[in-house]
Design an enzyme around this catalytic site. Structure first.
Site, PDB file in Angstrom:
ATOM      1  N   TRP A  84      39.328  36.815  35.934  1.00  0.00           N
ATOM      2  CA  TRP A  84      38.166  36.601  36.795  1.00  0.00           C
ATOM      3  C   TRP A  84      37.313  37.854  36.889  1.00  0.00           C
ATOM      4  O   TRP A  84      36.081  37.774  36.885  1.00  0.00           O
ATOM      5  CB  TRP A  84      38.606  36.093  38.170  1.00  0.00           C
ATOM      6  CG  TRP A  84      39.234  34.736  38.068  1.00  0.00           C
ATOM      7  CD1 TRP A  84      40.551  34.435  38.172  1.00  0.00           C
ATOM      8  CD2 TRP A  84      38.566  33.513  37.754  1.00  0.00           C
ATOM      9  NE1 TRP A  84      40.750  33.092  37.952  1.00  0.00           N
ATOM     10  CE2 TRP A  84      39.548  32.501  37.696  1.00  0.00           C
ATOM     11  CE3 TRP A  84      37.229  33.161  37.505  1.00  0.00           C
ATOM     12  CZ2 TRP A  84      39.245  31.169  37.412  1.00  0.00           C
ATOM     13  CZ3 TRP A  84      36.922  31.828  37.225  1.00  0.00           C
ATOM     14  CH2 TRP A  84      37.922  30.860  37.177  1.00  0.00           C
ATOM     15  N   ASP A  99      35.683  40.658  45.211  1.00  0.00           N
ATOM     16  CA  ASP A  99      36.039  39.250  45.101  1.00  0.00           C
ATOM     17  C   ASP A  99      37.397  39.100  45.779  1.00  0.00           C
ATOM     18  O   ASP A  99      38.406  39.568  45.257  1.00  0.00           O
ATOM     19  CB  ASP A  99      36.117  38.857  43.622  1.00  0.00           C
ATOM     20  CG  ASP A  99      36.512  37.398  43.425  1.00  0.00           C
ATOM     21  OD1 ASP A  99      36.848  36.715  44.428  1.00  0.00           O
ATOM     22  OD2 ASP A  99      36.497  36.927  42.274  1.00  0.00           O
ATOM     23  N   LYS A 145      41.608  28.711  48.623  1.00  0.00           N
ATOM     24  CA  LYS A 145      42.966  29.251  48.623  1.00  0.00           C
ATOM     25  C   LYS A 145      43.435  29.520  50.056  1.00  0.00           C
ATOM     26  O   LYS A 145      44.435  28.983  50.499  1.00  0.00           O
ATOM     27  CB  LYS A 145      43.028  30.492  47.746  1.00  0.00           C
ATOM     28  CG  LYS A 145      42.732  30.130  46.277  1.00  0.00           C
ATOM     29  CD  LYS A 145      42.447  31.317  45.408  1.00  0.00           C
ATOM     30  CE  LYS A 145      41.679  30.969  44.160  1.00  0.00           C
ATOM     31  NZ  LYS A 145      42.411  30.241  43.133  1.00  0.00           N
TER      32      LYS A 145
END
Lengths: 358, 358
Positions: free
Chosen positions: B101, B171, B195
């Site tokens: 990511w 992030d 999440k």
């Protein structure tokens, strides 16, 4: 539990049957041991849900095989940018300006290409659909953009314009699935879910495959139709639960007999309200004749204080969100697919009583 | 109803209490007569919900007043583009590459500016957090980007790097609200909800106000932080229901004692699993020491067939989504906030039995 009749322009009512299914599944969907909210989007529990959502939409809209169905985030407002960024070639596009959203779509597009406004009804607060003059169309435009139903003003294209070989793009946010459209007439249909499809948070894009090409330089990966098309809307995590509720709505439509059957119901519901408005000595519709929407029906008394009193009393009686948009004033009844006929009948009864009392 | 223990990397488990509340409210929220899904986002029914969601998040994260909280669509992948488009000034930015990511974030940014990769752990399949050498930092960078927790590889920055006056961007998709962070260390924190916060379909951005300026030319309106900040996330219809479920999760965290209390629970839960992995003769963790994540714990047996057998048997026993990411292989247990301690204890018991039997 006293449910109200919700005349909101969106998000708005969902079918009670859909909410009841969502409720029953909340802690455990089928035998999965999980809520749909908790499912990995790449699991064998979730994949059939998004696939079935797409299959049902294809079935009820009779979407031809050469069209991709995409579930995208960001609302119609994000589409306003994606369209020019992905479809720009000659650098010119035609727009019909039938309301605030059409105007916003054109404004956003003008950041990326030259917008030709082929017609506008802004002269009369967008209370009609302008007659289109083909000589104003650019036969070499990259695309031709319309808003099939105008939520704020309560107008609707009774006829889809013939734009020849130019791809026709339609914002159907406020009337998708409310009446039968021939998808093959369009290059791209897009719609936010929150009026006729499900909760806010997903936008459906139905795009002819040959139009899915390379976007202009500097287009974010997430704003390229190609990204979503090539990854079956799974490039990143899609709004999984929102899509599940849309699936339930699509099932509900199918079980009611499909879009043609819903269209009949919508025509009947809108007819009941328009008939009364045309006969009433107190209330009148702000839109005339063929431009009238089946989904959003603005009306006024002609007296602002009376409008206010009506909205207030209606709210107390369980008819909520009837206040009109500030640009039109008065009232607006949004009667999407999920508004039952009884809701419209009850509203008209209430209006008659209000008329008699005032 | 048999609920499973869901070790998915996301979307993943939600607290049962949250699901039960969502279920109870499904057809009628409080006295509104509507589902939250049906509420107009601009109604007096809905506005307190989004406002309370923000207030709760501010409270549990202790977000300073000079930060804006925004609810945006499109996932972290959309942030990957929004960050450079909105923060580009000198045209250079620093990125630490700690996983797939982080790499994608840097790749997307490189469309818009020059990316300086200050460090990478790709040489060892990202199974550690690299030591950072300040001499590689650009003191004039527009920003410095890290991924605090790396979902796929199970690593986490134990220490937040000191980047001086350069805005630090994080992030936090896979570990927001799992441990205490000092928000004032960051220029921008962003995280997809699916999440630790709620259902997929909303991304939280927490941004220092002085950084919210003009984006580069050609940035779509919806991809400008300014648009969302100036309109309190209501420029267009936000994902209303998804935000409501996030609000329920924030309440749940507050009631458990806040993020510090959750962090203790997470340390205990992760400790139980790491302790066993470090003692087991069959299973071992793929990440060592200080780099270990509290949220995502990859482990292997060293034998692919045994890994497969384990995943299969675990699934049959109600421990689902334990298969590791293809780039790491083996297994991965994602134990987000909503995974109860009992789930981890039960998994370890199951692993012990599997070890004894094989």
């Amino acid at each position: 539990m006293n449910r109200v009749y919700n005349f909101s322009a969106g998000p708005s009512m969902l079918p009670v049957e859909v909410l009841e299914k969502a409720k029953a599944d909340m802690l455990c969907y089928k035998n999965s041991g999980q809520s749909v909210m908790e499912m990995s989007h790449r699991s064998k529990d979730y994949e059939p849900i998004i696939q079935e959502a797409e299959a049902l939409l294809r079935e009820i809209m009779q979407i031809p095989d050469n069209y991709k169905v995409m579930f995208i985030q960001g609302g119609a407002s994000t589409q306003f940018a994606m369209i020019p960024m992905n479809l720009k070639k000659s650098g010119k596009a035609d727009y019909v300006i039938t309301g605030m959203w059409a105007k916003k779509a054109a404004q956003e597009a003008s950041k990326f290409l030259e917008v030709n406004k082929v017609a506008s009804s802004e002269d009369k607060t967008f209370n009609y659909i302008p007659t289109l003059d083909k000589s104003t169309f650019n036969p070499n435009a990259d695309y031709f953009h319309i808003t099939t139903n105008n939520t704020i003003y309560g107008t609707r294209f009774a006829e889809i314009p013939d734009v020849g070989n130019v791809p026709l793009i339609a914002d159907m946010s406020s009337n998708i699935l409310s009446e039968v459209y021939d998808v093959s007439q369009f290059g791209l249909i897009y719609a936010g879910a929150q009026k006729n499809m499900g909760p806010a948070g997903v936008t459906i894009a139905i795009m002819r495959e040959d139009l899915i090409g390379d976007a202009i330089e500097g287009t974010p990966t997430m704003l390229q139709y190609k990204t979503h098309a090539e990854n079956d809307s799974m490039y990143n995590t899609p709004p999984t639960y929102t899509i599940y509720v849309c699936k339930l709505v699509f099932e509900w439509i199918k079980n009611l007999g499909g879009v043609a059957a819903i269209q009949k119901m919508n025509e009947e519901k809108a007819g009941i309200l328009y008939d009364y408005l045309d006969r009433s000595k107190m209330f009148s519709a702000t839109v005339e004749g063929a431009s009238r929407s089946l989904m959003n029906i603005p009306f006024v008394t002609g007296n602002e204080d009376l409008d206010k009193a009506f909205v207030k009393e209606a709210q107390a009686a369980g008819f909520i969100n009837l206040k009109g948009h500030r640009s039109v004033g008065g009232m607006r009844a949004s009667i999407y697919n999920a508004m039952p006929k009884e809701g419209v009948v009850a509203l008209v009864e209430f209006m008659k009583k209000f008329e008699a009392d005032n």
